[in-house]
Design a protein around this motif. Sequence first.
Motif, PDB file in Angstrom:
ATOM      1  N   ILE A  82      -3.035   7.856  78.988  1.00  0.00           N
ATOM      2  CA  ILE A  82      -2.873   8.235  77.596  1.00  0.00           C
ATOM      3  C   ILE A  82      -1.471   7.846  77.141  1.00  0.00           C
ATOM      4  O   ILE A  82      -0.495   8.067  77.859  1.00  0.00           O
ATOM      5  CB  ILE A  82      -3.079   9.756  77.436  1.00  0.00           C
ATOM      6  CG1 ILE A  82      -4.496  10.128  77.858  1.00  0.00           C
ATOM      7  CG2 ILE A  82      -2.830  10.182  75.989  1.00  0.00           C
ATOM      8  CD1 ILE A  82      -4.762  11.619  77.873  1.00  0.00           C
ATOM      9  N   ASP A  83      -1.413   7.280  75.966  1.00  0.00           N
ATOM     10  CA  ASP A  83      -0.128   6.834  75.463  1.00  0.00           C
ATOM     11  C   ASP A  83      -0.039   7.081  73.959  1.00  0.00           C
ATOM     12  O   ASP A  83      -1.052   7.154  73.288  1.00  0.00           O
ATOM     13  CB  ASP A  83       0.008   5.329  75.720  1.00  0.00           C
ATOM     14  CG  ASP A  83       1.153   5.099  76.673  1.00  0.00           C
ATOM     15  OD1 ASP A  83       2.267   5.551  76.355  1.00  0.00           O
ATOM     16  OD2 ASP A  83       0.888   4.500  77.744  1.00  0.00           O
ATOM     17  N   ILE A  84       1.183   7.179  73.481  1.00  0.00           N
ATOM     18  CA  ILE A  84       1.362   7.338  72.047  1.00  0.00           C
ATOM     19  C   ILE A  84       1.633   5.970  71.421  1.00  0.00           C
ATOM     20  O   ILE A  84       2.502   5.217  71.890  1.00  0.00           O
ATOM     21  CB  ILE A  84       2.516   8.314  71.748  1.00  0.00           C
ATOM     22  CG1 ILE A  84       2.105   9.709  72.209  1.00  0.00           C
ATOM     23  CG2 ILE A  84       2.844   8.320  70.250  1.00  0.00           C
ATOM     24  CD1 ILE A  84       3.192  10.737  72.110  1.00  0.00           C
ATOM     25  N   ASP A  85       0.824   5.647  70.427  1.00  0.00           N
ATOM     26  CA  ASP A  85       1.007   4.395  69.711  1.00  0.00           C
ATOM     27  C   ASP A  85       2.093   4.637  68.656  1.00  0.00           C
ATOM     28  O   ASP A  85       1.850   5.286  67.642  1.00  0.00           O
ATOM     29  CB  ASP A  85      -0.325   3.993  69.062  1.00  0.00           C
ATOM     30  CG  ASP A  85      -0.225   2.634  68.401  1.00  0.00           C
ATOM     31  OD1 ASP A  85       0.892   2.251  67.992  1.00  0.00           O
ATOM     32  OD2 ASP A  85      -1.278   1.972  68.295  1.00  0.00           O
ATOM     33  N   LYS A  86       3.251   4.117  68.947  1.00  0.00           N
ATOM     34  CA  LYS A  86       4.400   4.459  68.095  1.00  0.00           C
ATOM     35  C   LYS A  86       4.222   3.984  66.660  1.00  0.00           C
ATOM     36  O   LYS A  86       4.786   4.562  65.733  1.00  0.00           O
ATOM     37  CB  LYS A  86       5.682   3.874  68.690  1.00  0.00           C
ATOM     38  CG  LYS A  86       6.144   4.698  69.882  1.00  0.00           C
ATOM     39  CD  LYS A  86       7.371   4.120  70.545  1.00  0.00           C
ATOM     40  CE  LYS A  86       7.682   4.945  71.775  1.00  0.00           C
ATOM     41  NZ  LYS A  86       8.527   4.243  72.730  1.00  0.00           N
ATOM     42  N   ASP A  87       3.414   2.958  66.463  1.00  0.00           N
ATOM     43  CA  ASP A  87       3.207   2.471  65.094  1.00  0.00           C
ATOM     44  C   ASP A  87       2.276   3.396  64.331  1.00  0.00           C
ATOM     45  O   ASP A  87       2.489   3.666  63.144  1.00  0.00           O
ATOM     46  CB  ASP A  87       2.624   1.054  65.127  1.00  0.00           C
ATOM     47  CG  ASP A  87       3.562   0.106  65.884  1.00  0.00           C
ATOM     48  OD1 ASP A  87       4.786   0.347  65.812  1.00  0.00           O
ATOM     49  OD2 ASP A  87       3.057  -0.819  66.536  1.00  0.00           O
ATOM     50  N   ALA A  88       1.245   3.874  65.006  1.00  0.00           N
ATOM     51  CA  ALA A  88       0.258   4.698  64.296  1.00  0.00           C
ATOM     52  C   ALA A  88       0.696   6.160  64.186  1.00  0.00           C
ATOM     53  O   ALA A  88       0.294   6.874  63.264  1.00  0.00           O
ATOM     54  CB  ALA A  88      -1.087   4.611  64.999  1.00  0.00           C
ATOM     55  N   CYS A  89       1.508   6.608  65.116  1.00  0.00           N
ATOM     56  CA  CYS A  89       1.870   8.031  65.179  1.00  0.00           C
ATOM     57  C   CYS A  89       2.716   8.444  63.985  1.00  0.00           C
ATOM     58  O   CYS A  89       3.699   7.784  63.648  1.00  0.00           O
ATOM     59  CB  CYS A  89       2.625   8.299  66.466  1.00  0.00           C
ATOM     60  SG  CYS A  89       3.247   9.989  66.558  1.00  0.00           S
TER      61      CYS A  89
ATOM     62  N   GLY B 118      -5.145   8.062  65.073  1.00  0.00           N
ATOM     63  CA  GLY B 118      -5.283   7.067  66.140  1.00  0.00           C
ATOM     64  C   GLY B 118      -3.955   6.821  66.823  1.00  0.00           C
ATOM     65  O   GLY B 118      -3.722   5.750  67.382  1.00  0.00           O
ATOM     66  N   GLY B 119      -3.110   7.824  66.779  1.00  0.00           N
ATOM     67  CA  GLY B 119      -1.773   7.667  67.344  1.00  0.00           C
ATOM     68  C   GLY B 119      -1.734   7.896  68.845  1.00  0.00           C
ATOM     69  O   GLY B 119      -0.835   7.416  69.532  1.00  0.00           O
ATOM     70  N   VAL B 120      -2.712   8.647  69.358  1.00  0.00           N
ATOM     71  CA  VAL B 120      -2.765   8.858  70.808  1.00  0.00           C
ATOM     72  C   VAL B 120      -3.903   7.998  71.346  1.00  0.00           C
ATOM     73  O   VAL B 120      -5.040   8.111  70.921  1.00  0.00           O
ATOM     74  CB  VAL B 120      -3.012  10.331  71.153  1.00  0.00           C
ATOM     75  CG1 VAL B 120      -2.838  10.554  72.641  1.00  0.00           C
ATOM     76  CG2 VAL B 120      -2.092  11.234  70.368  1.00  0.00           C
ATOM     77  N   LYS B 121      -3.567   7.140  72.252  1.00  0.00           N
ATOM     78  CA  LYS B 121      -4.575   6.181  72.717  1.00  0.00           C
ATOM     79  C   LYS B 121      -4.741   6.263  74.230  1.00  0.00           C
ATOM     80  O   LYS B 121      -3.824   6.599  74.963  1.00  0.00           O
ATOM     81  CB  LYS B 121      -4.139   4.770  72.324  1.00  0.00           C
ATOM     82  CG  LYS B 121      -4.241   4.517  70.835  1.00  0.00           C
ATOM     83  CD  LYS B 121      -4.554   3.046  70.576  1.00  0.00           C
ATOM     84  CE  LYS B 121      -4.956   2.799  69.126  1.00  0.00           C
ATOM     85  NZ  LYS B 121      -3.789   2.825  68.218  1.00  0.00           N
TER      86      LYS B 121
END
Lengths: 303, 535
Positions: free
Chosen positions: B223-230, B270-273
């Motif tokens: 699991i990762d945080i999408d820094k652009d979408a977050c 969709g910030g957590v992917k």
Amino acid sequence: MKTRRDFIKTTLAAGAAVALPSLDVTAAGANGVPDLITVRGEQRAAMLDRALQSCGGIGAFVKKGQKVVIKPNMSWDVPPELGANTHPDVVARLVQLCRGAGASEVLVFDHAIDSWERAYKTSGIEAAAREAGARVLPGNDASYYREVAIPRGVALKSVKIHSAILDSDVFINVPVLKQHGGAAMSACMKNLMGIIWDRGAYHRNNLHQCIVDILTVKKPDLNVLDAFSPITRNGPRGRSDSDLDQSVRQLLISADIVAIDAAASRMLGHAADGIEHVRIAAALGIGQGDLGKLKIERVKLTA
Amino acid sequence: MIIAVLVFALALAAFIDFRDLFPNNLKHLVASVQFVPSAFSFATAFRVSALACLVVLMLTLAFGRVYCSVICPLGILQDAIARISAKIRRVPPYRLPFRKARNALRYAILAAAIGALALGWGGLALAWLDPYSNFGRIVSTFFRPSAAAINNIAASITSALGYSAAVPHVDVGLATVGALLPPLVIFMLITLMASLRGRLWCNTICPLGTLLGLVSRYSFWRIDIDKDACQKCADCLHACKAQCIDLRTSEIDFSRCVACYDCISVCGQGGVKYRRRGLVAKRPSESSKINTLDDARILANIPANSRRRGFIAVAATGALSVVLARDASASDEGRRANDSGIERLEQLDNPDVVAPPGGFSTARLLAQCTACQLCVSACPSHVIEPAVLQYGSLTGLLKPRLDFDKGFCNINCTVCADVCPDGALTPLTPEAKQTTRIGLACIAHSRCIIVKDGTACGACAECCPTAALQMKEIPNYPEPVPVVDTRYCIGCGACQYACPTQPKAIVVSGLATHEKAELFVQEQVKPATTDDFAF
């Protein structure tokens, strides 16, 4: 539901078939009914039918609408062929006959020594009795038992008896005959240790006397003794099938618990008064211990 | 979620089952897929269930700590506690702030657990730290008796309504105070931690959580945080039970993530992917996250695979060394108990502890058993109970022993070893069980009813399933008295349980090393009478 209805129909028919000829016997004269009947044969159910025929059929003991309790020996986690428990065929046939005679309910239980669930299952009695139309009750909790005073008791002044026994109209005792390490013989009287809660109290307070004391307040209406292949050593549990005397092949019935146990003691090679509890019971007048004073019918069934 | 509920329900049912309705092989299966029991059987006696620990490691390597979210019953129990507690306190569940990992503590506990294994203290350490075993103890000690008590209330109500015995009464089986206290303390601690801090237990105390956390650093999917979408709305943080999402740096500490995926489902942007490791941007912070503690760095830098092998090897040698060290002293004790004929009142008053059949020896049992109580709750005869200090050491605390004042061991029953998940009790065939000697009966005739009161008894001989105990005429006594032939006695305790006098005239003393008894064989009996009817 269909199978249950069918089953009741067939058992009613079977019951009637047994009851009909036996009515003739009673019609011939009440004095003609023997005190003790023993049948030698090859099949336990047929032997039971024949024995009952001589004393008026099951109808002589069970009337329509009555609640019946049957107490087999199903104390042990041991299969039927090893003879530690009453054979399921005898119990099942008896349940069928009681249902056929119109019993409102037939209850079967024992206060097992081994784990009750295992003993009920391995003995084959639970399944056979259920299929024949009985309700099988547990005996594993003190809450099923009620205290009963024994005013005439010598060693025992009160005892906790299973409420199924106390609340039923007819009490049928169906033990298996065995040699017994503690009481010398286990037959009809000894089998009633399975209707009480505290077995230890019997062992602490003069075992033989206690076995007799309870009979002053509660006696079975009918005793059926499975003596087809009695355990003659290492009893009451038995160790292997080599402990069984396969030559006996008898089934006894009597309303007199002392008479039937006196006869049973002869089958194990004792004198009729060779078993202490039988001797005490006879002396107290619970029943007739003198085989010479009994009207005994001996029947041989050919296969 | 569904899998978690299913696994939890099965595990709960396996331990609560007070009417023995749950199939024993399913009980075994439910328990043996747990990591520590499976690793134990991997290290000692290889069985198919031993592969479960490898599967768990591979799952972790692929997806992260899914074991902790959907397989570990203690983890799921904590989620249940957190939700119930939130309901009671009328607050939304979790909503916890990010916290830094307590790395020093958790790696120290893991190192201590592994160190204990290496020193032969695995039986003690794993028994107390294994999450599955802790779950088993909590359910078996508190939930099972509660369920049984409710059953008995239902039984009383149904019989009062006239349906006598429609619901059979059962043995409530409450443990003794000494056996009750340790799980109570742990249960209270876990309840407190789960209510206030989600999966704090799993991420600081549980060595398995720490171990799988180390493996999950290398997980393929994570699991990762999408820094652009977050948009840093903190919805994910509020859903996280592990306090491992750091929004300031937009990093997720995947070693503490229990892979519940609540953050993904709660995120509207969709910030957590959930994505493959290759796609994740190189993170320079990875190495800096590892604590400076030496043990931890060493552990973390060894490739996952060889670490497991090391762990297993250490576990195996640890367990074996204990067995070898203690078996020598054990055998003498066995011989001592084997002598018969002389009245040993002190042995009757202080009998040696009796280990369940299939345990082979006390030492082996203590080294391998994690005290999960599955055998205690599965025993149909209710004769197995958690020991307090009967084994004479802390290692024996809550490990199974047989209490023949409560019941006796059925000669045909093999349930305890059948359900045992970690191979501490090895399954016996019914034939082997019948000759497995776990103890020996000792008689004091001076206490026997027959001698004391001069009345008949024989309650002990009546119950003896092996015919080792017979009523025999011996000098000095007018009537036959019970005599044990130690060749055939298996120590099942039926005689002790049946003995109606206090103090007991016959008591079974356990053997430190189990033995094989002889089978009592006799010729066919002769007919008692030759007459047709005998009377």
